[in-house]
Design a protein around this motif. Structure first.
Motif, PDB file in Angstrom:
ATOM      1  N   LEU A 190       0.746  -1.250   0.103  1.00 50.56           N
ATOM      2  CA  LEU A 190      -0.017   0.197   0.123  1.00 50.56           C
ATOM      3  C   LEU A 190       0.806   1.277  -0.162  1.00 50.56           C
ATOM      4  O   LEU A 190       0.701   2.396  -0.811  1.00 50.56           O
ATOM      5  N   ASN A 191       1.960   1.340   0.790  1.00 49.73           N
ATOM      6  CA  ASN A 191       2.646   2.602   0.861  1.00 49.73           C
ATOM      7  C   ASN A 191       3.566   2.901  -0.120  1.00 49.73           C
ATOM      8  O   ASN A 191       3.997   4.003  -0.568  1.00 49.73           O
ATOM      9  N   GLN A 194       1.278   4.197  -2.719  1.00 48.99           N
ATOM     10  CA  GLN A 194       0.820   5.453  -2.148  1.00 48.99           C
ATOM     11  C   GLN A 194       1.899   6.591  -2.328  1.00 48.99           C
ATOM     12  O   GLN A 194       1.916   7.690  -2.796  1.00 48.99           O
ATOM     13  N   LEU A 197       2.268   7.753  -6.056  1.00 48.96           N
ATOM     14  CA  LEU A 197       1.475   8.902  -6.405  1.00 48.96           C
ATOM     15  C   LEU A 197       1.708  10.168  -5.480  1.00 48.96           C
ATOM     16  O   LEU A 197       1.511  11.369  -5.956  1.00 48.96           O
ATOM     17  N   LEU A 198       2.036  10.137  -4.258  1.00 52.29           N
ATOM     18  CA  LEU A 198       2.444  11.313  -3.406  1.00 52.29           C
ATOM     19  C   LEU A 198       3.646  11.984  -3.899  1.00 52.29           C
ATOM     20  O   LEU A 198       3.486  13.216  -3.935  1.00 52.29           O
ATOM     21  N   TRP A 227     -10.785   3.705  -8.814  1.00 51.10           N
ATOM     22  CA  TRP A 227     -10.037   3.063  -7.739  1.00 51.10           C
ATOM     23  C   TRP A 227     -10.793   2.552  -6.455  1.00 51.10           C
ATOM     24  O   TRP A 227     -10.188   1.736  -5.469  1.00 51.10           O
TER      25      TRP A 227
END
Length: 327
Positions: A190-191, A194, A197-198, A227
């Motif tokens: 997940l991270n 993420q 994208l971040l 999503w």
């Protein structure tokens, strides 16, 4: 899997969220926190969250019935007694987790599985010297886990396959959606997703190409809509006439060019943080953060209810979206 005793070690937001997950599924939950009064306060918060879930139509049992399954343990030994599974949710620091895991190791039964809510620290950093290390793994949720069901299962090098399979079965039985990594990697799944994208979101603002508000709008009113019920691979598989291979042939060059522009890895310096903070505070004053968080949870509840109904319709072979007046 038959209901059993669940020990929750650490009664912060994540720990109380896990307590709701397991109690909602019929397990007896014992909450423990070494900070005086923290577990009792968490139980009071659980009562409020259960009322919210009932009002949102997300639980069938009375909140009081579910809350009765959650008790406050006066000691770690009491929380772990005859536990089927232990969910550790303490501070995200190796020394803290190692210390707590050593205490758990000294008290836990010989067949108990132990999951850590670590969001980025691999279990190998704090379970290596434990006698129970083959029954330890990361079980990382999204907060709050009773609304966002994904849970990342990440084994340490010594986690037994039986432990991984058993914890996966348990998570499925309590209504979570487990995903499994084959081995440890920083940030897990997940991270890591993420993070990409971040990093690009911050880069767009830093370069003056877009505002914070427009980046957020692009996700909330674009990417995020798909999503919410499809992952990135299914999304692109449906975005080209010939499926994912066709998509890759059509747009692979574009993504390669974008990647070539973003090979520089930079941290977020204080000046950039201040710029983005200023833009966010124009939209949402700091004093309104708590209220906006509550708004987020209500939206998540509504989305969770909608997805539950749509999943049930898919399983039944019906399409409620095609019938006027249905939700």
């Amino acid at each position: 899997m038959a209901p059993g005793n669940i020990g929750i070690v650490g009664a912060g937001l994540v720990g109380l969220g896990w307590a709701i997950v397991f109690a909602r599924a019929g397990h007896a939950v014992r909450l423990y926190d070494n900070a005086p009064g923290a577990a009792a306060e968490a139980r009071r918060t659980i009562a409020l969250r259960l009322d919210d879930l009932r009002q949102a139509g997300l639980i069938d049992e009375a909140p009081a019935t579910i809350l009765a399954r959650v008790s406050v343990a006066d000691s770690l030994a009491e929380a772990l007694e005859d536990a089927l599974y232990v969910q550790e949710s303490v501070l995200e620091r190796v020394d803290v987790k190692n210390s707590v895991m050593r205490e758990i190791d000294a008290l836990v039964g010989p067949a108990t599985w132990i999951g850590s809510s670590s969001s980025g620290l691999p279990a190998s950093l704090y379970t290596e010297g434990l006698g129970c290390r083959d029954r330890c793994l990361v079980a990382h949720p999204v907060n709050p886990p009773y609304l966002a069901p994904i849970v990342e299962l990440v084994p340490a090098p010594w986690t037994s396959p039986a432990t991984l399979d058993s914890v996966r079965t348990l998570m499925q039985a309590v209504g979570q959606a487990p995903v499994t990594m084959s081995q440890e990697a920083p940030g897990f799944i997940l991270n890591r997703l993420q993070a990409v994208l971040l990093m690009e979101a911050w880069r767009l603002v830093e370069a003056g190409l877009a505002s914070v508000a427009d980046v957020d709008l692009t996700v909330s009113q674009g990417l995020g809509l798909r999503w919410a019920f499809m992952g990135p691979f299914e999304t692109i598989d449906l975005n080209a006439p010939g499926g994912i291979a066709d998509y890759a042939r059509r747009l692979g060059g574009l993504y390669r060019d974008i990647a070539a522009e973003t090979t520089e890895q930079r941290g977020w310096d204080n000046e950039l943080i201040a710029r983005i903070e200023a833009q966010r505070r124009e939209v949402l004053p700091e004093a309104e953060l708590v209220a906006r968080s509550a708004w987020r949870d209500r939206r998540l509840m509504a989305l969770a209810l909608h997805k539950r109904r749509m999943d049930s319709a898919d399983a039944a072979g019906t399409d409620p979206a095609a019938t006027p007046g249905t939700q």
